[in-house]
Design a protein around this motif. Sequence first.
Motif, PDB file in Angstrom:
ATOM      1  N   PRO A 268       0.824  -1.217   0.000  1.00 30.89           N
ATOM      2  CA  PRO A 268       0.000   0.000   0.000  1.00 30.89           C
ATOM      3  C   PRO A 268       0.857   1.266   0.000  1.00 30.89           C
ATOM      4  N   ARG A 269       0.392   2.256  -0.738  1.00 33.27           N
ATOM      5  CA  ARG A 269       1.039   3.558  -0.710  1.00 33.27           C
ATOM      6  C   ARG A 269       0.639   4.287   0.570  1.00 33.27           C
ATOM      7  N   PHE A 270       1.360   5.335   0.900  1.00 33.31           N
ATOM      8  CA  PHE A 270       1.019   6.144   2.071  1.00 33.31           C
ATOM      9  C   PHE A 270       1.215   7.617   1.740  1.00 33.31           C
ATOM     10  N   ASP A 271       0.427   8.458   2.392  1.00 31.65           N
ATOM     11  CA  ASP A 271       0.472   9.897   2.136  1.00 31.65           C
ATOM     12  C   ASP A 271       1.421  10.590   3.106  1.00 31.65           C
ATOM     13  N   LEU A 272       2.258  11.446   2.568  1.00 24.83           N
ATOM     14  CA  LEU A 272       3.080  12.323   3.387  1.00 24.83           C
ATOM     15  C   LEU A 272       2.376  13.673   3.481  1.00 24.83           C
ATOM     16  N   LYS A 273       2.317  14.241   4.685  1.00 19.56           N
ATOM     17  CA  LYS A 273       1.545  15.456   4.925  1.00 19.56           C
ATOM     18  C   LYS A 273       2.338  16.419   5.789  1.00 19.56           C
ATOM     19  N   GLN A 274       1.871  17.671   5.814  1.00 16.91           N
ATOM     20  CA  GLN A 274       2.366  18.607   6.817  1.00 16.91           C
ATOM     21  C   GLN A 274       1.232  18.853   7.812  1.00 16.91           C
ATOM     22  N   HIS A 275       1.590  18.959   9.088  1.00 22.19           N
ATOM     23  CA  HIS A 275       0.628  19.089  10.179  1.00 22.19           C
ATOM     24  C   HIS A 275       0.972  20.316  11.011  1.00 22.19           C
ATOM     25  N   TRP A 276      -0.063  21.032  11.472  1.00 22.61           N
ATOM     26  CA  TRP A 276       0.137  22.180  12.359  1.00 22.61           C
ATOM     27  C   TRP A 276      -1.047  22.299  13.304  1.00 22.61           C
ATOM     28  N   HIS A 277      -0.840  23.016  14.418  1.00 25.74           N
ATOM     29  CA  HIS A 277      -1.889  23.164  15.411  1.00 25.74           C
ATOM     30  C   HIS A 277      -2.815  24.308  15.022  1.00 25.74           C
ATOM     31  N   ARG A 278      -4.091  24.185  15.384  1.00 24.81           N
ATOM     32  CA  ARG A 278      -5.078  25.192  15.011  1.00 24.81           C
ATOM     33  C   ARG A 278      -4.778  26.545  15.641  1.00 24.81           C
ATOM     34  N   LYS A 279      -4.029  26.563  16.756  1.00 27.96           N
ATOM     35  CA  LYS A 279      -3.648  27.836  17.388  1.00 27.96           C
ATOM     36  C   LYS A 279      -2.860  28.715  16.421  1.00 27.96           C
ATOM     37  N   TYR A 280      -2.118  28.076  15.510  1.00 29.10           N
ATOM     38  CA  TYR A 280      -1.221  28.819  14.621  1.00 29.10           C
ATOM     39  C   TYR A 280      -1.726  28.847  13.183  1.00 29.10           C
ATOM     40  N   HIS A 281      -3.013  28.520  13.010  1.00 24.54           N
ATOM     41  CA  HIS A 281      -3.551  28.446  11.653  1.00 24.54           C
ATOM     42  C   HIS A 281      -3.503  29.804  10.939  1.00 24.54           C
ATOM     43  N   GLU A 282      -3.742  30.889  11.679  1.00 26.64           N
ATOM     44  CA  GLU A 282      -3.721  32.220  11.078  1.00 26.64           C
ATOM     45  C   GLU A 282      -2.430  32.982  11.388  1.00 26.64           C
ATOM     46  N   ASP A 283      -1.498  32.350  12.042  1.00 25.63           N
ATOM     47  CA  ASP A 283      -0.234  33.005  12.374  1.00 25.63           C
ATOM     48  C   ASP A 283       0.567  33.266  11.109  1.00 25.63           C
ATOM     49  N   ALA A 284       1.054  34.504  10.950  1.00 26.58           N
ATOM     50  CA  ALA A 284       1.716  34.907   9.699  1.00 26.58           C
ATOM     51  C   ALA A 284       2.965  34.080   9.422  1.00 26.58           C
ATOM     52  N   LYS A 285       3.752  33.840  10.441  1.00 27.78           N
ATOM     53  CA  LYS A 285       4.972  33.043  10.263  1.00 27.78           C
ATOM     54  C   LYS A 285       4.627  31.622   9.831  1.00 27.78           C
ATOM     55  N   ASN A 286       3.671  31.003  10.527  1.00 19.39           N
ATOM     56  CA  ASN A 286       3.304  29.635  10.215  1.00 19.39           C
ATOM     57  C   ASN A 286       2.677  29.522   8.838  1.00 19.39           C
ATOM     58  N   ARG A 287       1.856  30.498   8.469  1.00 24.10           N
ATOM     59  CA  ARG A 287       1.228  30.472   7.146  1.00 24.10           C
ATOM     60  C   ARG A 287       2.285  30.560   6.052  1.00 24.10           C
ATOM     61  N   TRP A 288       3.282  31.424   6.247  1.00 23.87           N
ATOM     62  CA  TRP A 288       4.347  31.554   5.246  1.00 23.87           C
ATOM     63  C   TRP A 288       5.108  30.242   5.124  1.00 23.87           C
ATOM     64  N   LEU A 289       5.411  29.641   6.264  1.00 27.12           N
ATOM     65  CA  LEU A 289       6.171  28.396   6.261  1.00 27.12           C
ATOM     66  C   LEU A 289       5.391  27.279   5.563  1.00 27.12           C
ATOM     67  N   ARG A 290       4.091  27.200   5.841  1.00 29.16           N
ATOM     68  CA  ARG A 290       3.262  26.172   5.192  1.00 29.16           C
ATOM     69  C   ARG A 290       3.210  26.378   3.688  1.00 29.16           C
ATOM     70  N   SER A 291       3.166  27.634   3.272  1.00 27.91           N
ATOM     71  CA  SER A 291       3.114  27.914   1.829  1.00 27.91           C
ATOM     72  C   SER A 291       4.399  27.470   1.142  1.00 27.91           C
ATOM     73  N   ILE A 292       5.533  27.606   1.831  1.00 27.04           N
ATOM     74  CA  ILE A 292       6.813  27.163   1.279  1.00 27.04           C
ATOM     75  C   ILE A 292       6.813  25.645   1.109  1.00 27.04           C
TER      76      ILE A 292
END
Length: 308
Positions: A268-292
């Motif tokens: 079986p294949r498996f999915d690789l994902k990025q995970h973050w906490h909802r506290k930082y969902h709108e945090d500017a630093k975290n959003r930039w990092l996720r976009s990268i």
Amino acid sequence: MTRFDLNLLPVALAIYEEKSVSGAGKRLGMSQPATSAALNRLRQAFGDQLFVRTANGMEPTPRAMTLINPAREILARVEDDVLQGEAFDPATTKAVFSFALSDIGEMVFLPKLLERIQREAPHATVASVTLPVQEIAAAIEAGRVDLAIGYFPDFQKNNFFQQRLFSHAFTCLLRRNHKIRGNQLTMQQFLNLGHAVIRAEGRSQEVFERYLEKKKIERRVVLSTPHFMSIPFIIGTSDLVATVPYAVGISFAEFAGIKLVKPPLEIPRFDLKQHWHRKYHEDAKNRWLRSIVADLFHNDARWPGKAA
């Protein structure tokens, strides 16, 4: 004054600058009666007329003049510090970007992440941390880790967000001059070969091990190790076979005389994902990092899961 309504400050400032109650209301999106009522509340609060009608429009009293500059500063501070939040500029930030990665994750993600972050955030620091699975969620929630990237099937709680990056598969490793030729093992060859088995902290290898257990397939295990990094040297100097995630195999095939061959199983294949906490969902630093991360790896065509 202990119950003073701060919403009245924009009204005072607008009347001062517009020199008109109706003009202030229009600027603030309020009706003239509502603006007049707000002015009356201001007058009651300060015990002063504040603005009086003249030939030149509504002129401020001396008491009003003492109010205008502080009102401007307060409203500007609210706008800049409260409403807009903390500014984040990758070009100037000295932040530490912390990722929870397994040793596989470091091989797959870290080189490209480091190159991109160094280019766009040259003063930042990148930190890769390896934690026991049960500690990663707490570290992300506390802000000690920005993102967990890889295979983390335990992150199913409502407090976490996730984004799928790409689907991954497994490949087998043999030394390049191995007596077995071709680019795919037969089931008989797979069972006859001695196996080097990796039992690392990363979760992706569990997919393969659980599959073998489910199918009741027993290998001839010659070596068991918790480390991936010794595998290319062991495989490159022996007749053993190792089954690893495809991206790891690609990295190993670049040195140590390793070749990739297809396993004889429909693992079986498996999915690789990025995970973050909802506290930082709108945090500017975290959003930039996720976009990268998403820009670099979402639907990454480098890992088709097919042995070369």
